[in-house]
Design an enzyme around this catalytic site. Structure first.
Site, mmCIF file in Angstrom:
data_model
loop_
_atom_site.group_PDB
_atom_site.id
_atom_site.type_symbol
_atom_site.label_atom_id
_atom_site.label_comp_id
_atom_site.label_asym_id
_atom_site.label_seq_id
_atom_site.Cartn_x
_atom_site.Cartn_y
_atom_site.Cartn_z
ATOM 1 N N ASP A 139 0.791 -1.237 0.000
ATOM 2 C CA ASP A 139 0.000 0.000 0.000
ATOM 3 C C ASP A 139 0.819 1.282 0.000
ATOM 4 O OD1 ASP A 139 1.031 -0.091 2.544
ATOM 5 O OD2 ASP A 139 -0.877 0.073 3.598
ATOM 6 N N HIS A 140 2.120 1.209 0.296
ATOM 7 C CA HIS A 140 2.915 2.414 0.510
ATOM 8 C C HIS A 140 3.647 2.918 -0.736
ATOM 9 C CE1 HIS A 140 2.178 2.351 4.771
ATOM 10 N NE2 HIS A 140 3.145 3.193 5.042
ATOM 11 N N ASP A 204 3.347 -0.699 11.515
ATOM 12 C CA ASP A 204 2.914 0.643 11.152
ATOM 13 C C ASP A 204 2.287 1.269 12.391
ATOM 14 O OD1 ASP A 204 2.146 2.287 8.360
ATOM 15 O OD2 ASP A 204 0.831 2.720 10.061
ATOM 16 N N SER A 684 5.685 7.630 13.118
ATOM 17 C CA SER A 684 5.419 6.287 12.625
ATOM 18 C C SER A 684 6.224 5.233 13.367
ATOM 19 C CB SER A 684 5.729 6.206 11.123
ATOM 20 O OG SER A 684 7.119 6.142 10.928
#
Length: 799
Positions: A139-140, A204, A684
């Protein structure tokens, strides 16, 4: 649920249930009070095991002990109940903030940027598969630019090597692989894995999103994830429990996002450190599951270990709508035994009450998620602070606010505006959180409405939220401008690499209203917009659907998880000449002496987040290559002596970028330390912010205070995190000063027991001073540091 009714008989039914399990007859039909549990579906938590462990907890602490929900779930996952709860805790009376909990999580989830390093570390352990279920989510690495299809194709082409590596590792070790375009990790977890009573780790910091489904979900670094993946107990200092009591019901323009925006303003970015935030009170029953997830997601912005809501009917509705009737049924049975809410009489370390009925929309920022302003005061604040009044762009979605409820509330606003002849003035971007959400929005109409309004629907990925955004609006770097987003984090330069872009965080509804107005001073509760006909248009208070009338549409086949049994014959895809991926070399162990000859590389002033230490955006492509990504280390940090950004001075007085000087010192075997202020490593779960300094030669980080995840990550990589015993000593140590440790070796050899000081010799005057420090090194963490890293120790134990 009948929590009050069954509370008195819970212990007896539990003992009967366990006794029947020992006799081997738990598969026979039982009464509702003594259920059997389904163990055939790996996505259902191991409820029978948790029930048995919970019984041990009650025996150890006493059957009259009242526990919060967070404590019930945490303690049910202890590897050894007696060891964790009774060691140095005054007989179990002083657990919070004292006990080192050894936990056995049920699951691990990894996003693609952090999964690379986590899997490279796991590979060194030479195991055939993971000890617990795990998943990889791509997804990143997709840049938001033109729209979903184009961006996805470009992202896959640019990152194919990394995706091939992750997929091959998934096949080899039996880890579920979610391909690019499938969705953002936290939304996918909520839709597929989160379950009441579950405990999971995620690589995450916004993993706590799953707390909206009564899951203990904790953001960690890759080394922590590897501990769980190899089956080792994972250690956590027993958190304090911060209770947030919700009363009444949201109305008008207020949304679940405003609960956490308001709370962030009260707590600040450090106020939740060392605590789990547990929500309770009658207001909980008025919230949707996805609304609760939004609140838990942003708990990371106040430093909380995680956040959680009690089990409610909304959870059952959401589970069933996402095709998990079996999980819902098992969770109800589990809650009838354990009661997935705080016991009557359970004590919180602090209680904050939020009246939902009087809560108004809030806008937080810029540059920090805790600068909270009520909507009614925002126009005045913008004018007083001279913030940009023109809105460059409005961006909604992301892992924080991409639910069906969010999108249907916004769609109602957009449809109403279009019918009045009003279109967005600012650029409008929409990020669905998963392909399941996207396909449901396509089926039910909102996707077409957004496109009709001229919105750009981006890929099911993180995109602009984490700096993966290529702007085409003419805003040059260095130009002050304002954007409004429904995201969770707004550090300087985070979204587009422009240090002067001011990101204001708000609900999707407020973002959308201001996007139509094109200005940051618009208040949809009181202001109107002109139409082509000359009439004034005012938005109605938003409304939407908690869940779709029909169950969620399944994701398209190409975006569903790839799952298979472990296959040892699969070759891990890493090219020896790759600039994106590199096998890891072990760090050297701690010397058999004190650390001597260290120098202060740089003394940092102001906010120093994980974005500051290891930037994301374009650097994400090097997440699997430690030498290459180390070239960004601390490259947006501010030098305390000069006020310069990314400038450090060598002993010869010559200036360098901070990572250049770190590399120069590494090349001549000069170990170093960083000196910084409060909440160092905020943000993060990015373990690269610990790995990179360690690779370049850092042995100590000395600060006024640390963010929780980063402090742990440093220890896991063999770096010693110390805090000033006297914060005024920050002013007594400077760049290039020579440092040696006093008492550190003994402390490590004594399992974290003992004091540590630093003997500092001034580079400028030659004067020597002794600076006392504090530490929070546990016995296990001391072993990690002595071994050189947690990975060194794990590899040794598994070989």
């Amino acid at each position: 649920m009948r929590a009050i009714e069954i509370a008195g008989r819970r212990g007896a039914s539990l003992r009967q249930f366990i006794a029947r399990g020992r006799r081997g007859d738990i598969t026979r039909p039982r009464s509702f009070a003594t259920p059997t549990f389904d163990s055939s579906n790996p996505r259902i938590p191991p409820y029978l095991k948790l029930v048995k462990n919970y019984e041990k907890v009650k025996e150890v602490l006493g059957r009259g002990s009242a526990l919060t929900l967070a404590e019930k779930i945490l303690y049910s996952h202890l590897d050894s109940v007696e060891e964790s709860l009774l060691t140095n805790t005054n007989g179990g009376r002083d657990i919070r903030g004292t006990a080192n909990l050894k936990l056995k999580p049920d699951r691990v989830a990894m996003q693609d940027a952090s999964a690379q390093m986590a899997l490279l570390q796991f590979m060194t352990c030479n195991l055939p598969t993971t000890a617990i279920p795990a998943s990889i989510h791509c997804d990143h690495l997709i840049v938001g630019e033109h729209g979903a299809q184009s961006d996805l194709e470009s992202g896959i082409k640019m990152n194919q090597e990394v995706f091939d590596f992750l997929e091959s590792a998934g096949k080899k070790y039996g880890i579920e692989f979610w391909p690019p375009g499938a969705g953002i990790i936290h939304q996918s977890v909520l839709e597929n894995y989160a379950a009441p009573g579950l405990m999971m780790l995620g690589t995450d910091s916004h993993t706590p999103n799953a707390g909206g489904l009564s899951t203990i979900a904790i953001g960690v670094g890759g080394a922590d994830a590897v501990e769980a993946l190899v089956g080792a107990p994972w250690e956590l200092k027993a958190p304090r429990i911060l209770g947030v009591k919700l009363i009444n019901k949201l109305n008008g323009w207020a949304s679940p996002k405003d609960i956490i925006l308001n709370l962030a303003g009260q707590l600040t970015v450090r106020g939740g450190t060392g605590s789990i935030i547990e929500y309770f009170g009658p207001g909980v029953q008025t919230l949707s599951c996805t609304g609760m997830a939004t609140v838990c997601n942003m708990g990371a912005e106040v430093g909380a270990t995680t956040s959680i809501f009690p089990f409610s009917p909304a959870h059952v509705r959401y589970l069933e709508s996402t095709h998990r009737h079996d999980v819902a049924a098992e969770a109800k049975k589990f809650s009838d035994i354990v009661s997935l809410r705080a016991d009557e009489g359970a004590k919180y370390d602090q209680v904050i009450t939020i009246d939902l009925a009087t809560l108004e929309p809030h806008i937080n920022g810029p540059f920090t998620p805790d600068l909270s302003t009520p909507l009614s005061l925002f126009k005045k604040t913008v004018q007083e602070e001279n913030w940009p009044q023109k809105l460059s762009a409005g961006l909604i979605g992301s892992c924080t606010n991409s639910s069906y409820e969010d999108m249907t509330r916004v769609e109602g606003m957009v449809r109403e505006a279009l019918e009045a002849g009003v279109k967005p003035v600012s650029d409008f971007y929409i990020t669905p959180g998963s392909d399941q959400i996207r396909e449901t929005l396509r089926r039910d109409g909102p996707l077409d409405t957004f496109k009709e309004a001229g919105g750009t629907v981006l890929s099911n990925a993180c995109g602009p939220c984490i700096g993966q955004w290529k702007r085409h609006d003419g805003v040059e770097k260095g130009t002050p401008n304002a954007i409004l987003t429904s995201y969770n984090r707004n550090f300087r330069g985070r979204n587009d690499g422009n240090l002067d872009t001011m990101n204001f965080l708000a609900s999707p509804e407020i973002v959308t209203a201001m996007t139509f107005a094109g200005t940051t001073t618009f208040n949809p509760m009181t202001d109107s917009l002109p139409t082509a006909s000359g009439k004034e248009f005012r938005f109605s208070p938003p409304s939407g659907k908690e869940i779709p009338l029909q169950p969620f549409e399944a994701a398209r086949q190409e975006f569903q998880a790839v799952a298979s049994a472990p296959n040892s014959s699969v070759e891990i895809a890493i090219s020896p000449s790759s600039s994106r991926l590199a096998l890891l070399e072990p760090f050297e162990p701690f010397p058999a002496s004190e650390l001597t000859g260290l120098r202060v590389l740089v003394k940092v002033t102001g906010k120093c987040t994980t974005d500051t230490i290891s930037a994301a955006g374009p650097w994400l492509k090097y997440k699997g290559h430690l030498p290459n990504i180390s070239a960004n280390t601390l490259n947006t940090a501010t030098n305390a002596a000069t006020g310069e950004v990314n400038v450090a001075y060598d002993v010869d007085g010559f200036p360098h970028t901070i990572p250049e000087l770190a590399q120069r010192w590494r090349d001549v075997s000069q170990p170093w330390l960083v000196v910084a202020e409060h909440n160092y490593g905020e943000g993060s779960a990015r373990e690269h912010a610990a790995l990179q300094p360690r690779y370049l030669g850092a042995r100590v980080v000395l600060t006024k205070s640390f963010a929780r995840i980063h402090e742990t990550n440093l220890k896991k990589q063999g770096v010693v995190p110390l805090t000033f015993a006297n914060e005024a000593d920050y002013d007594r140590i400077h760049a290039c000063d020579e440092v040696e440790t006093v008492g550190l070796l003994d402390m490590l050899r004594n399992g974290g027991q003992g004091e540590v000081a630093l003997r500092v010799k001034s580079f400028r005057t030659g004067e020597e001073i002794l600076i006392p420090t504090r530490h929070a090194v546990s016995r296990d963490q001391a072993e990690f540091i002595l071994a050189g890293s947690a990975l060194n120790l794990l590899s040794k134990k598994s070989s």
